[in-house]
Design an enzyme around this catalytic site. Structure first.
Site, mmCIF file in Angstrom:
data_model
loop_
_atom_site.group_PDB
_atom_site.id
_atom_site.type_symbol
_atom_site.label_atom_id
_atom_site.label_comp_id
_atom_site.label_asym_id
_atom_site.label_seq_id
_atom_site.Cartn_x
_atom_site.Cartn_y
_atom_site.Cartn_z
ATOM 1 N N SER A 103 93.433 82.874 82.904
ATOM 2 C CA SER A 103 93.843 83.211 84.270
ATOM 3 C C SER A 103 93.977 81.952 85.102
ATOM 4 C CB SER A 103 92.796 84.141 84.905
ATOM 5 O OG SER A 103 93.000 84.279 86.299
ATOM 6 N N TYR A 128 83.724 84.814 87.253
ATOM 7 C CA TYR A 128 84.953 85.070 86.488
ATOM 8 C C TYR A 128 85.772 83.800 86.333
ATOM 9 C CZ TYR A 128 89.706 86.849 85.653
ATOM 10 O OH TYR A 128 90.973 87.065 85.152
ATOM 11 N N LYS A 165 86.660 81.880 82.849
ATOM 12 C CA LYS A 165 88.027 81.653 82.400
ATOM 13 C C LYS A 165 88.297 80.157 82.200
ATOM 14 C CE LYS A 165 89.781 85.812 82.120
ATOM 15 N NZ LYS A 165 90.135 86.390 80.799
#
Length: 218
Positions: A100, A113, A117
């Site tokens: 991402s 998160y 990533k």
């Protein structure tokens, strides 16, 4: 988590569904062996992931641990379990990690998160070096994407339209855009591509300072 109402079918071949908690190393290994057993394994796409909004100042330890487990440890567990199957394929196999833009720029509201990533991108390059030449490992760096849950992430249709218009290609990514990138990375056309980060973000998000300058005069 649960079987879809209809499993995809193409060229006379029927997709199969297996339920598994990929955050658990043993469950991840069991899933890979069940999927590959008797047929072999050509490609692994690590697509499970995500995170709800959570302020870094108040996110619980359990929440952060589970987000990192889903977005970083699960891809590692699945990659490890798939390795022994992928190396059996003539010419080797491929692993594709769905990353991402949150991993390459600040990710306020989803700190764990974004960090996971970013770790996934590092893991991609490391595995590409360790597992070549028989296993190619690449990442797709996904930008803002229009899914069936877009309203929960981006707000109203008006807000979504404004976000889409801010991107160079004037739209957010669609699931099929990510799928097409995976097909390329899995194919013979990408036979010499490993350790790569393929950006699927429509040209990237516009720097905020440009809008501030335009509103306040250059």
């Amino acid at each position: 988590r649960s079987a879809p109402a209809r499993l995809p079918e193409a060229d006379g071949r029927q997709a199969r569904f297996f339920a598994a908690d990929v955050r658990d190393a043993a469950a991840a290994a069991g899933f890979i062996d069940a999927a590959a057993g008797g047929r072999g394994l050509d490609v692994l796409v690590n697509n499970a992931g995500g995170s709800p909004y959570a302020a870094a100042s108040t996110a619980s330890a359990r929440f952060s641990e589970r987000i990192v487990a889903l977005n970083l440890l699960a891809p590692l567990y699945l990659a490890q379990a798939s390795y022994r199957w992928l190396v059996l394929q003539p010419g080797g196999g491929a692993i594709i990690n769905i990353a991402s833009v949150a991993g390459i720029r600040p990710s306020p509201g989803t700190a764990a998160y974004g960090a996971a990533k970013a770790g996934l991108l590092q893991l991609t390059g490391t595995l590409a070096q360790e597992w070549g030449p028989l296993v190619r490992v690449n990442a797709v760096v996904v930008g803002l994407i229009q899914t069936q849950d877009a309203a929960a992430t981006y707000g109203s249709e008006t807000a979504q339209a404004a976000i889409a218009d801010s991107l160079p290609l004037r739209r957010m990514a669609r699931p099929q855009d990510v799928a097409a990138a995976c097909v390329y990375l899995a194919s013979a056309a990408a036979a010499y591509v490993s350790g790569a980060q393929l950006a699927v973000h429509g040209g990237g998000e516009r720097p905020l300072f440009l809008d501030i300058m335009e509103r306040n005069g250059r």
